[in-house]
Design a protein around this motif. Structure first.
Motif, mmCIF file in Angstrom:
data_model
loop_
_atom_site.group_PDB
_atom_site.id
_atom_site.type_symbol
_atom_site.label_atom_id
_atom_site.label_comp_id
_atom_site.label_asym_id
_atom_site.label_seq_id
_atom_site.Cartn_x
_atom_site.Cartn_y
_atom_site.Cartn_z
ATOM 1 N N GLY A 1 0.770 -1.085 0.185
ATOM 2 C CA GLY A 1 -0.054 0.272 -0.020
ATOM 3 C C GLY A 1 0.601 1.660 0.084
ATOM 4 N N TYR A 2 0.456 2.152 0.216
ATOM 5 C CA TYR A 2 1.365 3.454 0.375
ATOM 6 C C TYR A 2 1.321 3.898 2.464
ATOM 7 C CZ TYR A 2 -1.207 3.439 -4.174
ATOM 8 O OH TYR A 2 -1.039 2.749 -4.977
ATOM 9 N N LEU A 3 0.750 3.620 2.883
ATOM 10 C CA LEU A 3 1.245 3.933 4.435
ATOM 11 C C LEU A 3 2.270 4.300 5.290
ATOM 12 C CD1 LEU A 3 -1.187 4.588 6.866
ATOM 13 C CD2 LEU A 3 -1.322 2.752 6.981
ATOM 14 N N THR A 4 3.146 4.834 5.905
ATOM 15 C CA THR A 4 4.176 5.451 6.264
ATOM 16 C C THR A 4 3.767 5.841 7.569
ATOM 17 O OG1 THR A 4 4.804 7.059 4.967
ATOM 18 C CG2 THR A 4 5.308 5.019 4.537
ATOM 19 N N ASP A 5 4.357 5.713 8.628
ATOM 20 C CA ASP A 5 4.831 6.418 9.641
ATOM 21 C C ASP A 5 4.986 7.622 9.001
ATOM 22 O OD1 ASP A 5 3.568 4.422 11.086
ATOM 23 O OD2 ASP A 5 5.252 3.946 12.059
ATOM 24 N N PHE A 6 4.142 9.231 9.723
ATOM 25 C CA PHE A 6 5.436 10.141 9.597
ATOM 26 C C PHE A 6 5.531 10.305 11.195
ATOM 27 C CE2 PHE A 6 4.730 14.830 11.094
ATOM 28 C CZ PHE A 6 4.982 15.726 9.592
#
Length: 108
Positions: A88-93
């Motif tokens: 997917g496209y999700l990462t931690d900020f």
């Protein structure tokens, strides 16, 4: 719910019945974002992380202190394999990025 499937790259056979329960957030959302973030951080220099000062960032990432800082984007086969593990496209900020650094200009 379809947006979550897209962001998380979930297979069509997997469903999220209640997206606001803790187990979905921690076991799916945070797991995927953490794994993706770790892959990006391992493969690419210059990805912001939770270093609280520039000195910490330089020592953690071994950044050269010169005018020719460039990003190395050539990947070997092992690194390409690792990149394919991103879902997917999700990462931690990085919420604490440079939080202890003095960022205001000096007077005079």
């Amino acid at each position: 719910i379809n947006s979550w499937k897209l962001i998380l790259n979930l297979p069509s056979t997997e469903s999220i019945i209640d997206p606001i329960i803790d187990s979905v957030y921690w076991d799916i959302w945070k797991f995927v974002s953490g794994k993706n973030t770790n892959i990006y951080t391992d493969l690419f220099d210059g990805i912001p992380e939770n270093s609280s000062t520039l000195d910490d960032l330089k020592s953690n990432r071994e950044i050269k202190d010169d005018d020719n800082d460039t990003f190395n984007i050539s990947l070997d086969d092992n690194q390409k394999q690792k990149l394919n593990e991103i879902k997917g496209y999700l990462t931690d900020f990085p919420l604490h990025f440079l939080e202890d650094e003095v960022n205001h200009p000096q007077a005079g």
